[in-house]
Design an enzyme around this catalytic site. Sequence first.
Site, PDB file in Angstrom:
ATOM      1  N   GLU A 151     -11.166   6.117  -2.325  1.00 50.83           N
ATOM      2  CA  GLU A 151     -11.144   6.534  -0.917  1.00 50.83           C
ATOM      3  C   GLU A 151     -12.265   5.857  -0.121  1.00 50.83           C
ATOM      4  OE1 GLU A 151      -8.397   7.669  -0.320  1.00 50.83           O
ATOM      5  OE2 GLU A 151      -8.199   9.844  -0.539  1.00 50.83           O
ATOM      6  N   ASP A 176       0.826  -1.209   0.000  1.00 50.99           N
ATOM      7  CA  ASP A 176       0.000   0.000   0.000  1.00 50.99           C
ATOM      8  C   ASP A 176       0.864   1.264   0.000  1.00 50.99           C
ATOM      9  OD1 ASP A 176      -2.772   0.589  -0.292  1.00 50.99           O
ATOM     10  OD2 ASP A 176      -2.717   1.580   1.648  1.00 50.99           O
ATOM     11  N   GLU A 203      -9.463  -2.996  -6.317  1.00 50.17           N
ATOM     12  CA  GLU A 203      -9.379  -3.052  -4.850  1.00 50.17           C
ATOM     13  C   GLU A 203      -9.430  -4.497  -4.348  1.00 50.17           C
ATOM     14  OE1 GLU A 203      -8.764  -0.736  -2.515  1.00 50.17           O
ATOM     15  OE2 GLU A 203      -8.692   0.958  -3.893  1.00 50.17           O
ATOM     16  N   GLU A 226      -0.050  10.771   5.191  1.00 50.34           N
ATOM     17  CA  GLU A 226      -0.154   9.333   5.026  1.00 50.34           C
ATOM     18  C   GLU A 226       1.215   8.712   4.710  1.00 50.34           C
ATOM     19  OE1 GLU A 226      -4.045   8.546   3.431  1.00 50.34           O
ATOM     20  OE2 GLU A 226      -3.159   6.950   2.213  1.00 50.34           O
TER      21      GLU A 226
HETATM   22  C1  HMH Z   1      -5.247   0.150  -2.551  1.00 50.64           C
HETATM   23  N1  HMH Z   1      -6.928   1.857  -2.106  1.00 50.64           N
HETATM   24  C2  HMH Z   1      -5.698   1.391  -1.856  1.00 50.64           C
HETATM   25  N2  HMH Z   1      -4.872   2.007  -1.006  1.00 50.64           N
HETATM   26  C3  HMH Z   1      -5.274   3.136  -0.375  1.00 50.64           C
HETATM   27  N3  HMH Z   1      -4.416   3.741   0.492  1.00 50.64           N
HETATM   28  C4  HMH Z   1      -6.571   3.655  -0.603  1.00 50.64           C
HETATM   29  C5  HMH Z   1      -7.370   2.973  -1.489  1.00 50.64           C
HETATM   30  C6  HMH Z   1      -7.108   4.893   0.094  1.00 50.64           C
HETATM   31  O1  HMH Z   1      -6.301   5.970   0.017  1.00 50.64           O
END
Ligand code: HMH
Length: 221
Positions: free
Chosen positions: A140, A47, A210, A88
């Site tokens: 999001e 991520d 996702e 983040e």
């Molecule tokens: C894969 N989808 C993914 N990572 C993230 N950080 C977000 C959404 C949301 O910002």
Amino acid sequence: AERTGMTETWLKKHRLVYIGATRHPLILSIRDGTIDLSSFKRWLGQDYIFVRAFVPFVASVLLKAWKESDDGSDMEVILGGVASLNDEIAWFKKEASKWGIELSGIVPQKANLDYCRFLESLMSSEVEYIVAITAFWAIETVYQESFAHCLEDGSKTAEELKDTCQRWGNDSFGQYCRSLERIANRCLEKASDDVVSKAEVVFLRVLEHEIEFWNMSHGET
Ligand code: HMH
């Protein structure tokens, strides 16, 4: 949450895919306390790479808002998104060191590369603002709905994972997602059928990416 407009129609129509993205086994295992920490660490490292690619995507949405939006406040909502991505990235670094993960050594997996390539395709100036803002809202919102589920009453989320769940599951992130949804719905109301159907396709693609992204945590690839 109260919903009006096109996004509500899509969420109903594609409910099973949406549930696949927001109630994935990885999320359910965080919520019931049975998560395997190696899966969590694999997700975290991947991520971080995704979020780095997400920054220029969000910047491209900001640029489209500036050029194409009829409402000046859209830019402020998107700028807020850019600002929170700055936090983040710092958070990922801190969290990785907490778990002993070396971020510079992470190799992006296929699902991650595919998702980043998809984001890049949406950065083209040929892609309409409405299509891009729809993708942004969906990306999001999947994280907000997923992680908020791990913080609901009755969840058995481990203490050391609560910070991660809070990052996306907190109420102010929820408010921000609803602002994005209002922007998307306002734009979709005025859009041609052709653009609305392009946005719907992109919404579905986001959900599929996702799901594939969560699937990477199994580590079968
Ligand atoms: C894969 N989808 C993914 N990572 C993230 N950080 C977000 C959404 C949301 O910002």
